[in-house]
Design a protein around this motif. Structure first.
Motif, PDB file in Angstrom:
ATOM      1  N   ILE A 293     -62.108 -25.524   1.070  1.00  0.00           N
ATOM      2  CA  ILE A 293     -61.817 -24.185   1.596  1.00  0.00           C
ATOM      3  C   ILE A 293     -63.122 -23.395   1.593  1.00  0.00           C
ATOM      4  O   ILE A 293     -63.810 -23.317   0.574  1.00  0.00           O
ATOM      5  N   TYR A 294     -63.449 -22.826   2.754  1.00  0.00           N
ATOM      6  CA  TYR A 294     -64.743 -22.156   2.899  1.00  0.00           C
ATOM      7  C   TYR A 294     -64.670 -20.631   2.752  1.00  0.00           C
ATOM      8  O   TYR A 294     -65.578 -20.020   2.204  1.00  0.00           O
ATOM      9  N   THR A 295     -63.625 -20.018   3.283  1.00  0.00           N
ATOM     10  CA  THR A 295     -63.531 -18.554   3.196  1.00  0.00           C
ATOM     11  C   THR A 295     -62.123 -18.136   2.797  1.00  0.00           C
ATOM     12  O   THR A 295     -61.137 -18.840   3.078  1.00  0.00           O
ATOM     13  N   ALA A 296     -62.031 -16.983   2.143  1.00  0.00           N
ATOM     14  CA  ALA A 296     -60.749 -16.357   1.808  1.00  0.00           C
ATOM     15  C   ALA A 296     -60.955 -14.853   1.906  1.00  0.00           C
ATOM     16  O   ALA A 296     -61.822 -14.304   1.216  1.00  0.00           O
ATOM     17  N   ARG A 297     -60.186 -14.189   2.753  1.00  0.00           N
ATOM     18  CA  ARG A 297     -60.357 -12.758   3.001  1.00  0.00           C
ATOM     19  C   ARG A 297     -59.005 -12.043   2.920  1.00  0.00           C
ATOM     20  O   ARG A 297     -58.020 -12.483   3.504  1.00  0.00           O
ATOM     21  N   TRP A 356     -65.249 -23.101   9.439  1.00  0.00           N
ATOM     22  CA  TRP A 356     -66.203 -22.639   8.430  1.00  0.00           C
ATOM     23  C   TRP A 356     -66.029 -21.166   8.087  1.00  0.00           C
ATOM     24  O   TRP A 356     -66.420 -20.724   7.016  1.00  0.00           O
ATOM     25  N   ILE A 357     -65.483 -20.406   9.017  1.00  0.00           N
ATOM     26  CA  ILE A 357     -65.328 -18.959   8.811  1.00  0.00           C
ATOM     27  C   ILE A 357     -63.966 -18.534   9.329  1.00  0.00           C
ATOM     28  O   ILE A 357     -63.518 -19.007  10.382  1.00  0.00           O
ATOM     29  N   GLY A 358     -63.293 -17.661   8.598  1.00  0.00           N
ATOM     30  CA  GLY A 358     -62.066 -17.027   9.072  1.00  0.00           C
ATOM     31  C   GLY A 358     -62.157 -15.532   8.815  1.00  0.00           C
ATOM     32  O   GLY A 358     -62.488 -15.117   7.698  1.00  0.00           O
ATOM     33  N   LEU A 359     -61.887 -14.705   9.830  1.00  0.00           N
ATOM     34  CA  LEU A 359     -62.028 -13.250   9.702  1.00  0.00           C
ATOM     35  C   LEU A 359     -60.811 -12.542  10.272  1.00  0.00           C
ATOM     36  O   LEU A 359     -60.259 -12.944  11.302  1.00  0.00           O
ATOM     37  N   SER A 363     -57.694  -4.199  12.371  1.00  0.00           N
ATOM     38  CA  SER A 363     -56.288  -3.827  12.513  1.00  0.00           C
ATOM     39  C   SER A 363     -55.349  -4.871  11.922  1.00  0.00           C
ATOM     40  O   SER A 363     -54.158  -4.602  11.743  1.00  0.00           O
ATOM     41  N   GLY A 364     -55.855  -6.076  11.657  1.00  0.00           N
ATOM     42  CA  GLY A 364     -55.025  -7.153  11.156  1.00  0.00           C
ATOM     43  C   GLY A 364     -54.182  -7.831  12.223  1.00  0.00           C
ATOM     44  O   GLY A 364     -53.396  -8.727  11.923  1.00  0.00           O
ATOM     45  N   GLN A 365     -54.334  -7.421  13.490  1.00  0.00           N
ATOM     46  CA  GLN A 365     -53.552  -7.993  14.584  1.00  0.00           C
ATOM     47  C   GLN A 365     -54.248  -9.186  15.243  1.00  0.00           C
ATOM     48  O   GLN A 365     -53.664  -9.857  16.092  1.00  0.00           O
ATOM     49  N   THR A 366     -55.498  -9.438  14.853  1.00  0.00           N
ATOM     50  CA  THR A 366     -56.274 -10.532  15.449  1.00  0.00           C
ATOM     51  C   THR A 366     -57.026 -11.258  14.345  1.00  0.00           C
ATOM     52  O   THR A 366     -57.484 -10.629  13.381  1.00  0.00           O
ATOM     53  N   VAL A 367     -57.134 -12.564  14.463  1.00  0.00           N
ATOM     54  CA  VAL A 367     -57.969 -13.349  13.561  1.00  0.00           C
ATOM     55  C   VAL A 367     -58.867 -14.252  14.398  1.00  0.00           C
ATOM     56  O   VAL A 367     -58.510 -14.640  15.515  1.00  0.00           O
ATOM     57  N   VAL A 368     -60.044 -14.569  13.844  1.00  0.00           N
ATOM     58  CA  VAL A 368     -60.970 -15.481  14.521  1.00  0.00           C
ATOM     59  C   VAL A 368     -61.442 -16.534  13.523  1.00  0.00           C
ATOM     60  O   VAL A 368     -61.420 -16.318  12.304  1.00  0.00           O
ATOM     61  N   SER A 369     -61.862 -17.665  14.056  1.00  0.00           N
ATOM     62  CA  SER A 369     -62.440 -18.705  13.205  1.00  0.00           C
ATOM     63  C   SER A 369     -63.601 -19.357  13.928  1.00  0.00           C
ATOM     64  O   SER A 369     -63.628 -19.433  15.162  1.00  0.00           O
ATOM     65  N   LEU A 370     -64.574 -19.819  13.146  1.00  0.00           N
ATOM     66  CA  LEU A 370     -65.730 -20.513  13.677  1.00  0.00           C
ATOM     67  C   LEU A 370     -65.696 -21.959  13.203  1.00  0.00           C
ATOM     68  O   LEU A 370     -65.495 -22.222  12.012  1.00  0.00           O
TER      69      LEU A 370
END
Length: 803
Positions: A293-297, A356-359, A363-370
């Motif tokens: 696990i790489y990121t936790a937000r 590698w990345i989760g953000l 607003s919490g209505q969208t998430v992105v990952s790399l």
């Protein structure tokens, strides 16, 4: 006066968990040694707006926030160049580097931040943690004072930092890294310094991510710390004020609570004294990921008693959203990403290589990952359907871009890179906007790719470090997609193309396949071969990353052998009948130019000889009468077409430049055989072919450059004046100059330098002007740029110099 603007930037993200941050409408991420600025929720899908150049090595850590005192937007970045840079936003998404911190002695790996306290912490591979006090004034003056330097013991490298403030106002810093423990530092009373207060144990591998949140909006709310590790687990820790343990901790100490035969120890750690005394207890173990696990937000809605949500990204190709249910148990409420039979596959098109990345969006209505490919994936929550829907992300190369080439009709741009991929870009023409996107990934290779050239509108050829060249056909599905999204008519010859392609396991040759209808797929017998349904590629938008990585390969038509070393350059004739190639060489035997005819793909012998070292660039004249070559041996050579497809050496200049020649280009056909050469001697020279008793070329003009000239390209469109030729020249420092040259008296009429903010930050590897798509509609000239800084850029010129 000439003017230019950036039409498009493609730049992949760095594969580092701390190399991106999202604040308000802007997302900043590391791309090589640059920082890319993107608006993910922009409905126009414009992509990267700008690249910030300030570092000299790869960017590992990025934090973006609005300073609560000055209301200025601030960006803090850390890099492998051992420096921390502080940037201030000047105007809309334009940032200026105002401070460079050089106290670290090794690569910066992580930055932790607490804006309301004006404090940030940096962790580096020198096994130190540095605490800084940041002050930003209303006139954008920045002060960053080093408060404390902490040598981490026992010695380990920090990979995760989280900061928060207790109710007493004391600062808490959680640090994790190349150790299984989490160290908690507490600010000393009435001092700015911090000391080690607790060590949290439980993880069994490196700690990759840490993040604090308040459990609720109440003033006396407990704090929760999430820690994610390479042991595939996430642990939650509760920071509770007071001298008594929280009820949850007391209940969880039941010895019956075990996992996999091991007891979940809930030993309480105590930090602080008096009013600031807090207990730290283990809250929950989140099990569900199958790999590191790489990121936790955390994300907490601005609603009273709202339960915080946790977003985690993992090498198992998934994003997971964790929530606490009505019974108080933490569960995975949503999982996004890759769920397929190919997960974990070692083939080039099988596995995405993990997220590698989760953000979260603010607003919490969208998430992105790399992912591994440097591309951003995006999902948005749809309230009507009550589920997360895929959105269009952005993509780009993750290593230096070596070459670019336009299709002959100017509708598509292809790029090739050391990241072992070839990518195809084209315009998506909507009613509101025309935007550029990656439409296909024709080649996913096992060797670094060095060069490519378009052959007509349906083929291209690429050369790599594998010592051979490969020829590819455009598949029918991609041709239909480009016509549909680009609002153009399909080419008649597209009907004979194969539907798609796939790559066999452990192979490098893309195999043509036919797409199946849904009925055909249902009736087909199970097979190990990848099948593609027609609906998979029938899209109303540019392909998502999983489509690009799996379903947009071009089928391979031919391999061209003959060279003994890595391919250095390739060029196709304008009529599409010939291909010229060369390879890296240190002797006469290998510094040859090989010609192949494109009908039967046979080599035309003998090979052309003139050079003694590597040929760096090849170019056919507009009428294909001449083939020009330049090389590291400082000479250019001119081969004239004799009969059919045969070429013979007609002229050469062993002292064309005083140092190696790196690039060459022919002026448009209306300019009667004029060519340019660019050399490491910081000169661009313009030559004109004179054919009397024999063929010769005289140097009519020398244009000095500020650094070694690495690429030149003549503009071939119709916007230039009749007696003027336009030349673009790029340098090793990333500068690009557009020169207007008078062919009447061979003088430099005007020279336009593209502004530094728009330029690449490293060497220019290739420049290519876009061929005229429709001369009647041509209102601007467009220049494609391949750079060592990982980027592909398209510049648009409303007015050309001298036009």
């Amino acid at each position: 006066m000439a003017s230019a603007h950036l039409e498009y930037i493609a730049a992949g993200g760095n594969r580092h968990p701390c190399a991106a941050d999202w604040s308000e409408e802007l997302l900043a991420y590391g791309s090589g040694h640059n920082i890319a600025i993107w608006r993910p929720e922009n409905n126009n899908h414009k992509g990267v707006e700008t690249l910030l150049a300030g570092h000299t090595e790869i960017v590992n850590a990025v934090k973006l926030f609005r300073d609560p005192t000055s209301k200025k937007r601030v960006l803090i970045s850390g890099s492998a160049d051992k420096t921390v840079c502080v940037w201030i936003e000047q105007n809309n998404a334009s940032f200026e580097l105002v401070k460079r911190l050089t106290e670290h002695t090794a690569s910066i790996n992580v930055i932790g931040l607490l804006p309301e306290a004006g404090v940030f912490a940096t962790g580096a591979a020198d096994a130190t943690l540095k605490i800084w006090k940041l002050r930003v004034s209303e006139n954008a003056d920045v002060e960053a004072d080093l408060i404390q330097n902490i040598n981490l013991t026992p010695r380990y490298f920090p990979l995760a930092i989280a900061l928060t403030k207790l109710q007493s106002g004391q600062l808490v810093i959680a640090v994790g890294g190349t150790t299984a423990n989490i160290q908690i530092y507490l600010q000393d009373k009435d001092k700015d310094t911090s000391s080690l207060a607790a060590k949290l144990t439980g993880h069994e591998a490196w700690v990759r991510a840490l993040d604090f949140t308040r459990e609720s909006s109440k003033p006396d709310s407990d704090f929760l710390l999430a820690s994610a590790s390479q042991d595939k687990y996430i642990r939650l820790w509760r920071f509770h004020a007071g001298t008594e343990l929280p009820e949850v901790a007391a209940a969880a100490s039941d010895p019956a609570m075990t996992v996999f035969g091991r007891s979940l120890s809930n030993k309480a750690h105590w930090i602080g004294e008096g009013d600031s005394k807090h207990s730290i207890t283990f809250e929950a173990l989140l099990i569900g990921h199958e790999d590191w696990i790489y990121t936790a937000r955390w994300f907490t809605k601005n609603v009273e008693d709202a339960t915080p949500q946790l977003l985690s990204s993992s090498a198992d190709n998934s994003l997971a959203m964790w929530e606490r249910d009505a019974d108080g148990f933490w569960t995975c409420a949503t999982r996004l990403g890759e769920i397929s039979a190919q997960k974990g596959s070692t083939t080039a098109t099988g596995s995405t290589g993990g997220f590698w990345i989760g953000l979260w969006s603010p607003s919490g209505q969208t998430v992105v990952s790399l992912g591994r490919t440097g591309s951003w994936r995006m999902w948005s929550y749809d309230n009507k359907e009550d589920r997360w829907l895929r959105e269009l992300g952005i993509s780009g190369h993750v290593r230096s871009v070596k070459d670019v080439a336009w299709s002959n009709d100017g509708t598509q741009l292809m790029s090739t890179s050391s990241d072992q991929t070839t990518r195809l870009f084209s315009q998506w023409k909507q009613e509101t906007a025309h935007t550029w996107h990656e439409m296909a990934r024709p080649q996913i290779h096992g060797y670094d790719l060095n060069c490519l050239s378009a052959i007509g509108t349906t083929q291209f050829i690429s050369g790599a470090d594998e010592k051979l060249l490969r020829v590819f056909n455009k598949p029918k599905a991609i041709a239909q997609l480009l016509a549909k999204l680009g609002d153009t008519a399909e080419d008649a010859e597209d009907a004979d193309l194969p539907d798609a392609a796939n790559m066999p396991v452990l192979g490098l040759s893309n195999k043509a396949i036919n797409a199946l209808t849904a009925e055909e797929e249902a009736a087909a017998e199970p097979s190990e071969e990848v099948t593609i349904t027609k609906s998979t590629l029938d899209l109303a938008h540019p392909p998502f990353e999983d489509h690009l990585a799996r379903h947009t390969l071009f089928p391979e038509l031919e391999k061209l052998y003959g060279h003994g070393y890595e391919i250095s350059c390739v060029a196709a004739s304008h009529d599409g009948s010939l291909v010229a190639t060369a390879c890296r060489a240190s002797s006469l035997d290998h510094a040859v130019i090989r010609l192949y005819e494109t009908k039967e793909w046979r080599e035309i012998r003998p090979a052309l000889t003139a050079h003694s070292l590597t040929v760096t660039c090849l170019s056919f004249s507009p009428d294909d009468k001449y083939l020009l070559s330049v090389g590291r041996d400082r000479q250019w050579a001119l081969f004239a077409r004799t009969e059919g497809t045969n070429y013979e050496l007609a002229a050469s200049n062993p002292k064309g430049h005083s140092r190696m020649i790196l690039s060459c280009s022919w002026a448009p056909s209306s300019s009667s055989h004029i060519f340019a050469t660019a050399g490491r001697d910081k000169n661009v020279k313009i030559w004109q072919v004179a054919s009397g008793d024999g063929v010769n070329a005289e140097c009519n003009l020398t244009i000095p450059t500020t650094a070694p000239a690495t690429s030149v390209a003549f503009y071939t469109g119709s916007l230039a004046a009749s007696n003027t030729i336009i030349l673009a020249a790029g340098t090793e420092e990333g500068n690009i100059a557009i020169s207007a040259i008078s062919t009447d008296d061979w003088t430099l009429k005007e020279q336009y330098q593209i502004t530094k903010q728009m330029l690449p930050s490293s060497a220019i590897n290739a420049l290519r002007w876009r061929p005229s798509v429709n001369e009647e509609e041509e209102k601007q000239a467009q220049l494609a740029v391949a750079s060592e800084d990982l980027s592909v850029r398209i510049f648009a010129f409303e007015i050309l110099p001298g036009a």
